[in-house]
Structure formats: C-alpha cells, structure tokens
Design a protein around this motif. Structure first.
Motif, short mmCIF file in Angstrom:
data_model
loop_
_atom_site.label_atom_id
_atom_site.label_comp_id
_atom_site.label_asym_id
_atom_site.label_seq_id
_atom_site.Cartn_x
_atom_site.Cartn_y
_atom_site.Cartn_z
N ALA A 1 -7.21 -5.41 -6.55
CA ALA A 1 -6.74 -5.20 -5.19
C ALA A 1 -5.64 -4.29 -5.20
O ALA A 1 -5.43 -3.54 -4.39
N GLU A 2 -5.08 -4.28 -6.24
CA GLU A 2 -3.76 -3.23 -6.37
C GLU A 2 -4.24 -1.82 -6.78
O GLU A 2 -3.84 -0.81 -6.27
N GLN A 3 -5.24 -1.82 -7.76
CA GLN A 3 -5.87 -0.69 -8.36
C GLN A 3 -6.31 0.10 -7.12
O GLN A 3 -6.34 1.28 -7.19
N GLU A 4 -7.11 -0.36 -6.18
CA GLU A 4 -7.40 0.21 -5.01
C GLU A 4 -6.75 0.99 -4.19
O GLU A 4 -6.93 1.79 -3.67
N LEU A 5 -5.50 0.78 -4.59
CA LEU A 5 -4.37 1.29 -3.62
C LEU A 5 -3.75 2.49 -4.31
O LEU A 5 -2.86 2.77 -3.72
N ILE A 6 -4.30 2.49 -5.49
CA ILE A 6 -3.50 3.72 -6.23
C ILE A 6 -4.41 4.96 -6.32
O ILE A 6 -5.51 4.84 -6.89
N PHE B 1 -4.39 3.76 -15.18
CA PHE B 1 -5.54 2.96 -15.55
C PHE B 1 -4.84 1.62 -15.38
O PHE B 1 -4.12 1.33 -16.27
N VAL B 2 -5.49 0.84 -14.54
CA VAL B 2 -4.99 -0.84 -14.54
C VAL B 2 -5.83 -1.58 -15.39
O VAL B 2 -7.24 -1.48 -15.33
N ALA C 1 0.76 -0.98 0.06
CA ALA C 1 0.04 0.19 -0.03
C ALA C 1 0.90 1.14 -0.02
O ALA C 1 0.51 2.24 -0.92
N ALA C 2 1.81 1.00 0.81
CA ALA C 2 2.87 2.20 0.91
C ALA C 2 3.43 2.55 -0.54
O ALA C 2 3.56 3.60 -0.96
N ALA C 3 4.02 1.29 -1.17
CA ALA C 3 4.63 1.71 -2.58
C ALA C 3 3.51 2.39 -3.54
O ALA C 3 3.97 3.22 -4.01
N LEU C 4 2.51 1.75 -3.60
CA LEU C 4 1.72 2.17 -4.34
C LEU C 4 0.93 3.40 -4.23
O LEU C 4 0.61 4.43 -5.09
#
Lengths: 353, 353
Positions: free
Chosen positions: B308-313, B291-292, B280-283
């Motif tokens: 799941a990653e997109q939600e962290l950006i 756009f994912v 989460a910190a990285a993203l």
C-alpha cells in the motif's frame, strides 16, 4: 472457593450444573465430583436424533453461543434441534480450580489436575448418555478449543457423530499455536500476584491478565482489524478506549487458574493420540459428514493448517469464512460473520447422513 | 555504566565510536555527546558518490550486515561501494542508556530521553556530512527499523538519497505493529528486576527478556516456520533446544533499556510527521529510485501494508522476498534468502539515476 462475580447466573443466565460423578483423567488423577455447566435450547424429540452438541472455547462459555449463534433466525434453531452447550471443565462455570469445594476441595487452585481435550469429550459423552439419553448427535460444532473438542468427538466416537463442524480450530495443534498459547500463559504465570496459583482473588492477577488481554489484541485479531479501525464499528472512539473498555475488562474478569487449565489443554489438542501420532489415520476414522470452517484472517489456526487436515477427512468440505477480525471473529461482531456461519451450518445440517 | 559483554568488540568486531556532538531531539531534551557506532566496508571514491548507508534494526547491530549481507559475493560489494553501517542510537553500541557516562551521565538509564526515527536520521546525516564528507548516497537500505530509517531518509532528505531499499518495514507504522511492539515492551516492563529502568545488571531482567524472546518466537517467525521445523536446518534437535539454545540467549544477552529505547522509536516510525499526517504527500516527496522489499510471511510488516505504501512512491517497485522464517528471515538463515536480496539490490544499484 473464590468469589468471582463473572462466573454466576448474573453474567451467564440460565444454565444447570450437572454432576457426572468422578472423572478419571488421561494425565492421571481424577475429579471426584465433576460438574458440567450445561445450557440447553429447544426440545429433544422422541427419537432423540435432533441433538446438537456445542463445546466451549478458551475463556468462553455457553453465553456467546446463546447470544450470537442460537435462535430461530440461525441454523442452530431451537425449534428444530435440541442444542446442548457444555462448558468445558476448568472454564470457571464447570468444575474449575477456583470453585472446587466440598468433595472437590482436594483439587482446588494449584492442586487442580491437568485436563485434556479428551477428558472433556469423555465427560460430555457421559453427560449426554446418562443424563439426556442421547446416543447420537446430529451435529457437533464449536470454535477454537470447541473445534478441538469437535474433532476429538468425531475421532473418538465416530458412530455417535453424524455431522461435524469445527470452526477456527485444528485436530492436532501446531507447534506455532502451542507457542502462542505459551506466551499467553507466561503473561499470567509471571505475575507475582498469581503466587503459584494460590491467590485469594483474581484481582491480584490483574496485571498478568491485562498483559494477556494485550497479547489477544495482537494475535486474536488481525493487523488489518487494527489498520481498518474496525473497533469504531463497535462504538469505541479510540484504540485505547477499545483496549481499556473491551479487551482488558473482558479478560481481567476471569479466573487466572481457569484460563491456565484451559490453555494447557488447548496446547495439547491432538486426535492423533488415538493412532500413535498418525494424524491421517486418526482423521481417517471420521465418518461424520464434516465441514472444516477456518477464518481467513485467523493467526492462531491459519486456513492452510485447517485445509491440510480437511484433506485427510473423507467426504469433507473446506468452508472458509471471511472476517477481518481474525480468530476473534468467533465473537460474531462483524455483521457479515453469522450469515456465513449460518449458511455453512445449514448446508451441513441439510445433508442426509 | 553497566558492563555488558555483548556490547563489545569481542562480540561485534571492528567498529568506531564517532562523536557527532550534542543532538537535540524531536521529543525535547538532547544527547550531550552523541556517539554513533560505525562500521565501514570498502573505500569512498574521490567523487564521493559510491556511498551506501545501512541503519540497524531493533535489537540488531552492524554485525549481521557484516556477516550476512556485505561482501564480494553480494550486491553490497565493498570493492565497488563504501558501505557505512550506523548503529542506531540506543542499540547498546551507540550512545545508549546503559553506557551513558561522563558528560552523558545525566541521561543514564531511566533518564535516557525518547529518541525517534527522525533523530537517528538527523544524526546519521550529520555523521556522513561532517565526518566523511558524504553529501549523497547511492543507496540507503535497512531491514525493519532500518527500513523505517530508510523511508525517513528518502522523505526528509530526498536530494541526498539516490536509491532506497526498505526491507521488511514500513514508512508509517501500523497500529497492529504498534501493539506487537507493546507486548514485547510489557514483557520487560513487567519484570520486577527491571526496577523502573534502574537495574544494576541486565541479568536482573532475564525473566522479562526471556518472555520477550518467546514473543519474538511467535511473531518474528511464521507458524509455518514452526510447523515445518525449520530450526532443524539450523542444527537444533528440538523446538525447546532452539528456544533455549538460540532465541533466549540471543535476547537475554541484551540490555533491557536499550531494547525499550529502540522499541519506543519503532512504534512511532511515521514519515507523515513531515506532512501533517498525509502519508501520500510524504511518500510523494521521495525522488529516490525505490524498491520496497517485504517478506511474504512477515507478521509484523505484512506484504499488504508494504504494498500500500509502495503504490504511493513514484517509479517504485514491489519486490517480495519469499521466506518461511517471516520477519526474522532478516537474519539471512534460509539459503534462499540472500540470493533474493542480492538480486533485488543489484537490480536497484544497476539503475542509472
């Protein structure tokens, strides 16, 4: 005869080897003295109408059914039913390449003939009729290749199958699933130790069997299984420990030719062989009350493939099991798995037919 | 130096080999004379603010981007943008095990060092800055390992990336995807012809490369691809013809060590290396408009993993592409694929940042 400690009573408890005589095969050739490993639970009633048949899956035996699926707390209750688990031909316990001796010596190892799903079902029908006097089955159920055999039973012998519950398997194998089995086969066939099927110990094929275990790790489970580290619930401390402590020992204990015999049949499971390739016509023959039971995360037999077949079976129901383990959910590891299976099988067995 | 006709201008058209000097690597060691194969399209404007970077995917090169993704009819339009396709280190065109000669001779073949996603991104940044004078990118986009590099760019150099479009890939590789890459690696490593990386021609490893092609057939496509016989639209007459006429020749033309170099990096793609494992910190570092873009049938990088990653950006959007080909939809074979990609990239490029 190759000595393999995995295929013994030490590992597999009580079972009987029952001869059904010579078995002619669909692909030609025959098994001179076909012996089926059979484990039974419960008592056949006088009417002989309480019998349940369970054929086994790829790499599996009656053992997992005994340990996880059958018991007084389960739908498959030996106090009510006479449950017959039949190990499929070539599974290492029934007549198989590595244990073909005596009159079967001519089909040992690389000379073992090709055995189809239909051959197994014919063998099982003969066993039930001639050895147990069973003419009709209250239920046929099985997972994966056991589901293939369940479908074959329901199509080939519709009058003999009152209820059918194919779990995590299809009536006609899909080309994608054929290719999955093929890469598993190639893992073994490519091992120089396999030696065209003429190894002298399964341990000579440990590299190929290990690679196959890894392919099962990818396709047998779901990506979510690995992401959620579900193996922690199985008391492994790391992914590697799970691989080397569970998956690899599981598959490397087995006989390579036994696995190849089974996967050849798996690839070609197809009830539409009875109807000139017409799947709808084949499934239309089924008179058994049928619950089609896929697993939601199954990559080998996805729900949509199972659902498409279910729609072709009169009066059938689709009962989807939720399990992040995917196809190998069949091992009944998740505590939420067996309650679902039990509910579906109990519902099915409660239906008067 | 091994002669391999696949890694030539005959197969790959125009590209330049641009030296960026010695490249020290995250895992230790260095590439003494790191050369990147680079194909450019369009013209860099005076403000140097119309540059788009495209890193390549596993087994891929700039060629597929040139042929399918870039052109006046596409969002990646060379009349507007200066598009720089950089072949990743070890892809067979840029410095790779089989082409390491001269001052690079010490890292030839089995001596090639481990290269990470981050090493590629560092090399690309140096190339863009020193060779082209580019300090900021209007867009970074790529598929699969190209998506991994896109994420690495956006996290490592947030000020340099205005827009990011990772397609069919993740910022931190999942354990399931690691295992997928591992069975592909084992297909090569288990071939005796690979010889610890010291073969004298890639043709000595044709068996392993063929097995890897079959694994791609299973996991790169979807079961629906095979069930619907989508290969018929690619003008093959049978599944076997598609395997032997397309998938097998595609992979058996490649260099085994090149594939192993890339897959090692693929397995370990992880932007959270910058933040002590905190994804989460990285993203959260990303300032690019992102756009994912996952593919709905992708088995390697499932939508749920990408989502799941997109939600962290911050301020990102999830744009799911529908393609029954699955991960290998990236080949842009389906006529419905590029219109979706073009729409998403055009939408992204139209956003003022």
């Amino acid at each position: 005869m190759i000595d393999n400690p995995y295929y013994t009573h030490d590992f597999h408890g009580d079972y009987d080897l029952i001869g059904i005589g010579a078995l002619d095969l669909e692909e030609g050739g025959s098994i001179p003295d076909c012996r089926l490993a059979v484990a039974t639970f419960g008592t056949l009633n006088e009417a002989k109408d309480n019998a349940i048949l369970i054929p086994t899956w790829y790499s599996g035996t009656h053992q997992i059914w005994r340990d996880a699926y059958i018991g007084p707390d389960h739908a498959l209750d030996p106090s009510k039913y006479f449950i017959v688990c039949v190990d499929q031909i070539g599974n290492g316990l029934s007549t198989s390449p590595h244990n073909a001796t005596g009159v079967n010596a001519e089909i040992a190892m690389s000379n073992f003939p090709r055995v189809r799903i239909g051959d197994n079902v014919v063998a099982q029908e003969r066993l039930l009729r001639e050895h147990f006097g069973i003419e009709r089955l209250a239920l046929v159920t099985g997972g994966s290749m056991g589901a293939q055999q369940t479908y074959e039973w329901a199509v080939r012998f519709p009058d003999k199958v009152l209820r059918a519950a194919p779990i995590a398997g299809t009536a006609r194998n899909t080309p994608g699933d054929f290719l999955i089995a093929e890469i598993m086969r190639e893992a073994i066939l490519s091992d120089p130790g396999w030696n065209g099927g003429e190894y002298t110990s399964h341990t000579q094929v440990v590299d190929g069997l290990t690679r196959q275990a890894h392919i099962w790790g990818v396709l047998g489970f779901s990506t979510e299984f690995w992401k959620q580290e579900v193996w922690r619930a199985m008391e492994f401390e790391s992914l590697d420990a799970f691989l080397t402590g569970f998956l690899e020992p599981y598959f490397t204990a087995m006989d390579p030719n036994a696995l190849l015999t089974q996967s050849w049949a798996w690839q070609r499971g197809d009830v539409s062989r009875h109807t000139g390739g017409d799947l709808a016509a084949a499934l239309g023959r089924i008179t058994a009350k049928t619950f089609v039971i896929p697993i939601d995360e199954d990559q080998l037999f996805p729900v949509r493939d199972c659902a498409a077949e279910q729609e072709l079976i009169k009066g059938s129901e689709l009962r989807v099991v939720e399990d992040v383990l995917g196809h190998l959910g069949l091992f009944a590891v998740a505590p939420t798995y067996m309650p679902q299976i039990d509910r579906h099988l109990a519902d099915l067995l409660a239906i008067e037919v």
